[in-house]
Design a protein around this motif. Sequence first.
Motif, PDB file in Angstrom:
ATOM      1  N   ILE A   4       0.842  -1.202   0.000  1.00 11.10           N
ATOM      2  CA  ILE A   4       0.000   0.000   0.000  1.00 11.10           C
ATOM      3  C   ILE A   4       0.872   1.245   0.000  1.00 11.10           C
ATOM      4  CG2 ILE A   4      -1.685   1.305   1.356  1.00 11.10           C
ATOM      5  CD1 ILE A   4      -2.765  -1.416   2.344  1.00 11.10           C
ATOM      6  N   ILE A   5       1.906   1.233   0.811  1.00 13.70           N
ATOM      7  CA  ILE A   5       2.824   2.374   0.874  1.00 13.70           C
ATOM      8  C   ILE A   5       3.508   2.569  -0.466  1.00 13.70           C
ATOM      9  CG2 ILE A   5       4.955   3.232   1.936  1.00 13.70           C
ATOM     10  CD1 ILE A   5       4.004   1.895   4.545  1.00 13.70           C
ATOM     11  N   GLU A   6       3.880   1.476  -1.110  1.00 16.15           N
ATOM     12  CA  GLU A   6       4.533   1.550  -2.417  1.00 16.15           C
ATOM     13  C   GLU A   6       3.598   2.159  -3.461  1.00 16.15           C
ATOM     14  OE1 GLU A   6       7.713   1.629  -4.581  1.00 16.15           O
ATOM     15  OE2 GLU A   6       7.762   0.827  -2.554  1.00 16.15           O
ATOM     16  N   LYS A   7       2.314   1.767  -3.425  1.00 18.92           N
ATOM     17  CA  LYS A   7       1.341   2.331  -4.366  1.00 18.92           C
ATOM     18  C   LYS A   7       1.160   3.821  -4.123  1.00 18.92           C
ATOM     19  CE  LYS A   7      -1.337  -1.826  -5.275  1.00 18.92           C
ATOM     20  NZ  LYS A   7      -2.623  -2.518  -5.112  1.00 18.92           N
ATOM     21  N   LYS A   8       1.128   4.213  -2.850  1.00 14.34           N
ATOM     22  CA  LYS A   8       0.985   5.635  -2.526  1.00 14.34           C
ATOM     23  C   LYS A   8       2.197   6.425  -3.017  1.00 14.34           C
ATOM     24  CE  LYS A   8      -2.148   5.178   1.368  1.00 14.34           C
ATOM     25  NZ  LYS A   8      -2.365   5.461   2.793  1.00 14.34           N
TER      26      LYS A   8
END
Length: 166
Positions: A4-8
Amino acid sequence: MSGIIEKKKQVVDEITEKFRASQTAVVVDYRGLDVAEVTALRKELRDAGIEFKVYKNTMTRRAVDAIELSDLSDILVGPTAIAFSNDDVVAPARILNNFMKEHEALEIKGGVIEGKVATLEQLQELALLPNYEGMVSMLLSVLQAPIRNFAYVTKAISEQKEEQGA
Protein backbone atom coordinates in the motif's frame (compact mmCIF):
# COMPACT_ATOMS: atom_id res chain seq x y z
CA MET A 1 1.28 -3.05 4.31
CA SER A 2 4.40 -2.18 2.30
CA GLY A 3 2.44 -2.77 -0.93
CA ILE A 4 0.00 0.00 0.00
CA ILE A 5 2.82 2.37 0.87
CA GLU A 6 4.53 1.55 -2.42
CA LYS A 7 1.34 2.33 -4.37
CA LYS A 8 0.98 5.63 -2.53
CA LYS A 9 4.60 6.52 -3.38
CA GLN A 10 3.89 5.76 -7.03
CA VAL A 11 0.84 8.08 -6.97
CA VAL A 12 2.90 10.86 -5.36
CA ASP A 13 5.62 10.36 -7.99
CA GLU A 14 3.00 10.48 -10.76
CA ILE A 15 1.54 13.76 -9.45
CA THR A 16 5.02 15.23 -9.00
CA GLU A 17 5.94 14.35 -12.59
CA LYS A 18 2.69 15.83 -13.94
CA PHE A 19 3.38 19.13 -12.15
CA ARG A 20 6.95 19.20 -13.49
CA ALA A 21 5.94 18.36 -17.06
CA SER A 22 2.97 20.71 -17.32
CA GLN A 23 3.04 24.28 -18.55
CA THR A 24 -0.07 25.03 -16.51
CA ALA A 25 -1.91 23.19 -13.77
CA VAL A 26 -5.22 24.57 -12.49
CA VAL A 27 -6.72 23.35 -9.22
CA VAL A 28 -10.52 23.40 -9.02
CA ASP A 29 -13.27 22.50 -6.57
CA TYR A 30 -15.92 20.56 -8.46
CA ARG A 31 -18.32 20.10 -5.52
CA GLY A 32 -21.90 20.59 -6.66
CA LEU A 33 -21.43 19.51 -10.27
CA ASP A 34 -23.51 16.53 -11.33
CA VAL A 35 -22.12 13.61 -13.32
CA ALA A 36 -23.28 15.00 -16.69
CA GLU A 37 -21.62 18.36 -16.02
CA VAL A 38 -18.32 16.77 -14.94
CA THR A 39 -18.43 14.53 -18.01
CA ALA A 40 -18.99 17.56 -20.27
CA LEU A 41 -16.10 19.39 -18.60
CA ARG A 42 -13.78 16.38 -18.95
CA LYS A 43 -14.69 16.06 -22.65
CA GLU A 44 -14.04 19.74 -23.33
CA LEU A 45 -10.67 19.57 -21.55
CA ARG A 46 -9.70 16.29 -23.24
CA ASP A 47 -10.52 17.76 -26.68
CA ALA A 48 -8.05 20.57 -25.90
CA GLY A 49 -5.34 18.08 -24.89
CA ILE A 50 -5.67 18.76 -21.15
CA GLU A 51 -5.58 16.00 -18.56
CA PHE A 52 -8.16 16.36 -15.76
CA LYS A 53 -7.48 14.17 -12.72
CA VAL A 54 -8.77 13.80 -9.17
CA TYR A 55 -6.20 12.84 -6.55
CA LYS A 56 -6.36 12.60 -2.79
CA ASN A 57 -5.33 15.88 -1.21
CA THR A 58 -2.76 14.21 1.04
CA MET A 59 -1.01 12.70 -1.98
CA THR A 60 -1.10 16.02 -3.83
CA ARG A 61 0.27 17.88 -0.79
CA ARG A 62 3.23 15.50 -0.65
CA ALA A 63 3.84 15.98 -4.36
CA VAL A 64 3.76 19.79 -4.20
CA ASP A 65 6.04 19.74 -1.16
CA ALA A 66 8.49 17.57 -3.10
CA ILE A 67 8.73 20.11 -5.91
CA GLU A 68 8.78 23.12 -3.59
CA LEU A 69 5.29 24.44 -4.37
CA SER A 70 4.20 24.37 -0.73
CA ASP A 71 2.04 27.50 -1.14
CA LEU A 72 -0.37 25.29 -3.06
CA SER A 73 -0.99 23.09 0.00
CA ASP A 74 -3.34 25.66 1.55
CA ILE A 75 -5.92 25.28 -1.23
CA LEU A 76 -5.88 21.49 -1.22
CA VAL A 77 -9.01 21.01 0.90
CA GLY A 78 -12.32 19.48 -0.07
CA PRO A 79 -13.04 17.82 -3.40
CA THR A 80 -10.15 18.83 -5.64
CA ALA A 81 -9.38 18.12 -9.28
CA ILE A 82 -6.38 19.30 -11.28
CA ALA A 83 -6.24 20.17 -14.98
CA PHE A 84 -2.72 19.61 -16.40
CA SER A 85 -1.66 21.08 -19.74
CA ASN A 86 1.72 20.24 -21.21
CA ASP A 87 1.39 22.29 -24.40
CA ASP A 88 -0.95 25.26 -24.06
CA VAL A 89 -0.42 27.63 -21.15
CA VAL A 90 -3.72 29.48 -21.63
CA ALA A 91 -6.19 26.68 -22.47
CA PRO A 92 -6.88 25.19 -19.01
CA ALA A 93 -7.55 28.56 -17.39
CA ARG A 94 -9.70 29.71 -20.33
CA ILE A 95 -11.79 26.53 -20.54
CA LEU A 96 -12.31 26.29 -16.78
CA ASN A 97 -13.12 30.00 -16.52
CA ASN A 98 -15.72 29.74 -19.31
CA PHE A 99 -17.21 26.60 -17.76
CA MET A 100 -17.33 28.34 -14.38
CA LYS A 101 -19.43 31.15 -15.90
CA GLU A 102 -22.08 28.63 -16.94
CA HIS A 103 -21.84 26.40 -13.84
CA GLU A 104 -21.56 28.31 -10.58
CA ALA A 105 -20.70 25.13 -8.65
CA LEU A 106 -17.23 24.96 -10.23
CA GLU A 107 -14.63 27.03 -8.41
CA ILE A 108 -11.05 27.71 -9.47
CA LYS A 109 -8.87 27.59 -6.35
CA GLY A 110 -5.42 28.33 -7.77
CA GLY A 111 -2.73 26.72 -9.83
CA VAL A 112 0.76 26.62 -11.22
CA ILE A 113 1.96 28.51 -14.29
CA GLU A 114 5.34 27.43 -15.68
CA GLY A 115 6.54 26.06 -12.35
CA LYS A 116 5.39 28.95 -10.14
CA VAL A 117 2.34 29.08 -7.90
CA ALA A 118 -0.31 31.35 -9.41
CA THR A 119 -3.05 33.25 -7.63
CA LEU A 120 -6.68 33.17 -8.64
CA GLU A 121 -6.32 36.66 -10.15
CA GLN A 122 -3.36 35.59 -12.29
CA LEU A 123 -5.31 32.59 -13.58
CA GLN A 124 -8.28 34.79 -14.46
CA GLU A 125 -6.00 37.20 -16.34
CA LEU A 126 -4.50 34.22 -18.16
CA ALA A 127 -8.00 33.01 -19.07
CA LEU A 128 -8.72 36.30 -20.83
CA LEU A 129 -5.74 35.96 -23.18
CA PRO A 130 -6.43 34.62 -26.67
CA ASN A 131 -5.11 31.21 -27.63
CA TYR A 132 -1.99 30.73 -29.76
CA GLU A 133 -3.80 31.05 -33.10
CA GLY A 134 -5.50 34.25 -31.91
CA MET A 135 -2.18 35.77 -30.86
CA VAL A 136 -0.57 34.87 -34.19
CA SER A 137 -3.44 36.47 -36.13
CA MET A 138 -3.15 39.61 -33.99
CA LEU A 139 0.59 39.76 -34.69
CA LEU A 140 0.06 39.33 -38.44
CA SER A 141 -2.55 42.07 -38.49
CA VAL A 142 -0.14 44.44 -36.71
CA LEU A 143 2.63 43.55 -39.17
CA GLN A 144 0.35 44.07 -42.19
CA ALA A 145 -1.01 47.45 -41.05
CA PRO A 146 1.91 49.62 -42.27
CA ILE A 147 1.94 47.93 -45.68
CA ARG A 148 -1.84 48.28 -45.98
CA ASN A 149 -1.67 51.97 -45.03
CA PHE A 150 1.12 52.56 -47.55
CA ALA A 151 -0.99 50.92 -50.26
CA TYR A 152 -3.98 53.15 -49.41
CA VAL A 153 -1.82 56.29 -49.53
CA THR A 154 -0.25 55.25 -52.86
CA LYS A 155 -3.67 54.56 -54.33
CA ALA A 156 -5.03 57.89 -53.10
CA ILE A 157 -2.07 59.78 -54.63
CA SER A 158 -2.44 58.01 -57.98
CA GLU A 159 -6.19 58.76 -58.04
CA GLN A 160 -5.51 62.39 -57.19
CA LYS A 161 -2.95 62.68 -60.02
CA GLU A 162 -5.40 61.07 -62.46
CA GLU A 163 -8.05 63.64 -61.53
CA GLN A 164 -5.61 66.50 -61.95
CA GLY A 165 -4.45 65.18 -65.33
CA ALA A 166 -7.95 64.66 -66.67
